[in-house]
Design a protein around this motif. Structure first.
Motif: not given
Length: 535
Positions: A14, A18, A28-29, A32, A35-36, A158, A161
């Motif tokens: 991810v 990203a 990034l919509t 995500w 991913v969700v 993170w 990223y």
């Protein structure tokens, strides 16, 4: 560690996607969304597996734990091997796939890429953690550890990223892979044990090592060795064998230096040689493994039923059935009496004898008792009937004396399993038939008082022999399970492995032939699997 390793793999995917999208000025919509959805589906899979397991009976729960453990071992082994081979170019590969998705100008392509990547890791994590929780000493602590590992993975992802975290993926996955190989080897042990508890695997259950001194409950060593690595205090022979085979094979496959690995042509030759060796071993195991036989004496001692201190009064000998004749039971008493009982198949019934499926025969034989009186008075009849006038006998109408016929009905029960005499005993019923003295029809009485000798129809098989026979048949069942495993299951597995090696060697040779054809102007050498291609 499992949560960190698996979670970091998903977080890396991810994070890299990203960061690439951000560098290219894309939103990034879509990523995500994928991913969700993958996270939700992974949680649903884990919960569904756990609920399905809890709803099953105990034996089936053990069986499902074995299946889940086996799947987890398969997943983690494939993941370790793949990451070990591809970690060095993981970023480039993911960025190339993301660029391809962007070139399609479709948000669905990017969402699908993130969804499939995270779903794979999430499903592996669900199965692996579920299998690990089932063998952990403390499920609560295992959950806490998994959550901490996942949170750390999210933080590292993170950092990747935003560009603040640099990590040597090849070294990281190499080190954590070694740890996960040990964890997966522990899952091999737990899967083999639950398979035994489910009744699927009954061979090699003798204790191989006593590690109670090392993994005493409540100690740090126990939490690490048993709770994390899955090694119990009493590993059994089949578990130790499975642990060693998995650990050595996977470690060599993953960590064998590339510089020492054979080239394609030599690799094909080695695989064909290994396949031939496996086939020979499989055939030898199938043909040479001995057929188990019961270890029991060929004749049994019989003792008198009524004796407080039973003493041998004779022997029984079972002659097994053949194609031309039924089985027979020869009875020989010490007072010289001999008798042969014919055990016909149409008189056989099935019965459970102390947990053993046995064939049982009930045979009756009536004979006139020797030296019995030909006539008896009414007083004699009352005395034989326990001091009571028999029902249906009126003293006024039938005052006696009566013609008497005293016979003994001898009933013999015989239990046999796998050609072994398990047990046999007799019971006698004495029948007095009265006629005459005004009786319109004969009257029969069942009487208990008899002077028949004990060896005639009052014996049973000695208890010591019965115990030996039961123990011998239980050992025979275990030996047959052992033979089924070593002479059937293992050769089949070896044969499958040999076929896979042959197929893989054939694919290597075909690729070599095609490469050789591409390098030459003509159509030779041909792509055939002959001996020349192995040189």
């Amino acid at each position: 560690m499992i949560g960190l390793r698996e979670g970091l793999e998903a977080a890396l995917i991810v994070g890299i996607i990203a960061a690439f999208l951000r560098k290219n000025g894309k939103r990034l919509t879509a990523m995500w969304i994928g991913v969700v959805l993958a996270v939700i589906l992974s949680i649903i899979v884990g919960v569904a597996l756990d609920l399905a397991e809890q709803s099953l009976p105990q034996a089936r729960q053990e069986g499902m734990e074995s299946v889940i453990g086996g799947i987890a071992v398969f997943f983690v082994t494939g993941m370790i091997a793949w990451m070990n081979a591809h970690a060095h170019n993981m970023r480039q590969r993911l960025e190339a796939e993301a660029a391809n998705a962007l070139s399609q100008a479709s948000a669905y392509a990017l969402a699908s890429m993130a969804f499939l990547a995270v779903l794979k890791e999430g499903f592996e994590t669900s199965v692996f953690l579920l299998a690990t929780f089932s063998v952990a000493q403390s499920a609560q602590m295992a959950v806490v550890g998994a959550v901490i590992g996942l949170l750390m993975a999210v933080i590292i992802g993170w950092g990747i990223y935003i560009g603040g975290v640099k990590i040597n993926l090849s070294r990281f996955f190499s080190l954590t892979g070694a740890f996960l190989i040990l964890v997966a080897a522990g899952l091999v042990i737990s899967s083999l044990r639950t398979a035994h508890e489910a009744g699927w695997l009954n061979v090699g259950q003798q204790t191989a090592l006593n590690l109670s001194w090392l993994v005493a409950p409540g100690t740090i060593q126990s939490a690490l060795i048993t709770g994390v690595l899955g090694i119990p205090a009493d590993p059994r022979q089949i578990e130790v064998a499975g642990w060693l085979i998995y650990l050595i094979a996977v470690a060599l496959f993953v960590y064998w230096p590339l510089s020492l690995r054979p080239g394609p042509r030599l690799s094909a030759r080695l695989r064909i040689t290994a396949a031939a060796a496996l086939a020979v071993v499989a055939l030898a195991m199938f043909l040479l493994y001995p057929e188990p036989r019961p270890a029991i004496a060929d004749q049994a001692t019989i003792v008198a039923v009524a004796d407080a201190d039973p003493q041998p009064i004779g022997t029984l000998r079972l002659d097994a059935a053949s194609a031309d004749s039924p089985a027979t039971l020869e009875i020989a008493t010490r007072d010289g009496q001999k008798k042969t009982l014919i055990l016909r198949s149409d008189q056989r019934q099935q019965e459970n004898y102390e947990g053993i499926e046995a064939s049982v025969w009930t045979l009756s034989d009536a004979s006139r008792m020797p030296d019995s009186p030909s006539s008896v008075s009414l007083d004699d009849v009352v005395a034989l009937n326990g001091g009571r006038i028999p029902i249906g006998l009126n003293p006024q109408q039938h005052p006696g004396p009566y013609r008497a016929d005293l016979s003994m009905n001898c009933s013999t029960r015989v239990w046999i399993a796998d050609g072994v005499l398990l047990d046999a005993n007799t019971s006698a019923s004495n029948v007095l038939t009265l006629s005459g003295s005004g009786l319109q029809t004969p009257r029969t009485l069942m009487i208990n008082d008899t002077d028949a000798p004990s060896s005639a129809c009052h014996w049973q098989v000695d208890e010591a022999y019965r115990d030996q026979a039961v123990a011998a048949l239980n050992l025979l069942a275990s030996a047959r399970d052992e033979r089924q495993f070593w002479a059937v299951a293992v050769p089949v597995a070896l044969a499958i492995a040999a076929i896979l090696l042959i197929v893989s060697a054939g694919r290597i040779l075909i690729r070599l032939c095609r490469a050789a054809k591409a390098d030459t102007a003509d159509s030779k050498p041909p792509c055939s699997l002959n001996a020349d291609n192995l040189d």
